[in-house]
Design a protein around this motif. Structure first.
Motif, short mmCIF file in Angstrom:
data_model
loop_
_atom_site.label_atom_id
_atom_site.label_comp_id
_atom_site.label_asym_id
_atom_site.label_seq_id
_atom_site.Cartn_x
_atom_site.Cartn_y
_atom_site.Cartn_z
N CYS A 22 0.77 -1.17 0.05
CA CYS A 22 0.05 0.00 0.00
C CYS A 22 0.97 1.19 -0.05
CB CYS A 22 -1.18 -0.06 1.14
SG CYS A 22 -1.97 1.40 1.38
N GLU A 23 0.57 2.10 -1.05
CA GLU A 23 1.52 3.12 -1.41
C GLU A 23 0.96 4.55 -0.53
OE1 GLU A 23 4.65 3.08 -2.92
OE2 GLU A 23 4.18 0.99 -3.13
N MET A 24 -0.12 4.34 -0.05
CA MET A 24 -0.87 5.53 0.62
C MET A 24 0.08 6.10 1.86
SD MET A 24 -4.68 4.40 1.27
CE MET A 24 -5.39 5.69 2.01
N THR A 25 0.12 7.45 1.59
CA THR A 25 0.94 8.20 2.45
C THR A 25 -0.01 9.23 3.33
OG1 THR A 25 1.41 10.01 1.15
CG2 THR A 25 3.14 8.22 1.20
N GLU A 26 -1.28 9.46 2.75
CA GLU A 26 -2.19 10.37 3.64
C GLU A 26 -3.34 9.99 3.41
OE1 GLU A 26 -0.77 14.10 2.24
OE2 GLU A 26 -2.04 14.15 0.31
N PHE A 27 -4.41 10.29 3.85
CA PHE A 27 -5.80 10.05 3.96
C PHE A 27 -6.63 11.33 3.78
CE2 PHE A 27 -9.97 9.48 6.04
CZ PHE A 27 -10.71 8.72 5.06
N THR A 33 -7.02 16.35 5.19
CA THR A 33 -5.85 15.63 4.91
C THR A 33 -5.20 15.17 6.10
OG1 THR A 33 -5.58 16.65 2.69
CG2 THR A 33 -4.05 15.13 3.40
N LYS A 39 1.20 1.99 9.18
CA LYS A 39 0.36 1.13 8.48
C LYS A 39 0.64 -0.12 8.61
CE LYS A 39 2.06 2.75 3.94
NZ LYS A 39 1.92 3.39 2.77
N GLU A 112 -5.91 -0.02 -3.14
CA GLU A 112 -5.75 1.18 -2.47
C GLU A 112 -7.24 1.74 -2.26
OE1 GLU A 112 -2.49 3.45 -2.83
OE2 GLU A 112 -1.12 1.78 -2.52
N PHE A 116 -8.99 2.67 1.30
CA PHE A 116 -9.44 4.07 1.33
C PHE A 116 -10.91 4.04 1.68
CE2 PHE A 116 -12.11 7.56 -0.29
CZ PHE A 116 -11.43 8.44 -0.05
#
Ligand SMILES: [Zn+2]
Ligand SMILES: [Zn+2]
Length: 173
Positions: A22-27, A33, A39, A112, A116
């Motif tokens: 999972c490349e997410m760095t923010e939500f 944000t 994670k 992803e 989310f």
């Protein structure tokens, strides 16, 4: 990360276990944000329930950097979800199913987008540093959890003011 579920959809009792990247760095929840502090993702399991129907299982455990809604103190928000979802192959999906599973793209699942979706559904209504957070003084901005500033924060209720006015006028008569 896209995972193709064609085999799972089409093979009875098929189980696939996949390590998730999972490349997410923010939500972003549409309002604000939040930076992801940590994670953890378990491997996800994709199981054939019947032809054209699969079950998704996995665990996500994220910590976000957020601010208390009342006093703006920086606090961690932990979202831990035991994911269990059923998805249908595009051979039998209706428009309603598509709305319910916006992370499905044909035979592929966008991990992803799924993550989310899970975070969004489990996002707290209110973020508080503690249940009885006193917030900040509307006059001077002092964090009232830290100390009482002594400002006069009495804001009269306009309805009470109207009654007070009438009483005042009657006195004059
Ligand atoms: Zn607070
Ligand atoms: Zn104050």
């Amino acid at each position: 990360m896209l995972i193709n579920l064609s085999d799972v959809f089409r093979t009875r009792d098929k189980i696939e276990v996949v390590e998730i990247a999972c490349e997410m760095t923010e939500f972003q929840n549409g309002v604000q944000t939040y930076r992801i502090v940590s994670k953890e993702l378990s491997p996800f399991t994709f199981t054939n329930v019947e032809i054209d129907k699969a079950k998704i299982n996995g665990e996500i455990d994220f910590i976000f950097q957020a601010l208390c809604d009342r006093c703006a103190e920086e606090i961690p928000v932990n979202i831990k979800v035991n994911v269990e979802r059923f998805v249908l192959s595009p051979r039998i999906t209706t428009e309603d199913d598509q709305m319910e599973s916006p992370f499905m793209d044909g035979y592929q699942i966008d991990m992803e987008a799924l993550i989310f979706h899970e975070i969004l559904e489990n996002w707290p209504m209110k973020i508080l540093c503690k249940e009885d957070c006193k917030g900040v003084c509307p006059v001077c901005g002092q964090n009232l959890n830290v100390r009482e500033c002594g400002c006069d924060r009495f804001i009269p209720d306009p309805r009470m003011m109207a009654i007070a006015d009438i009483l005042e006028r009657n006195k004059e008569v």
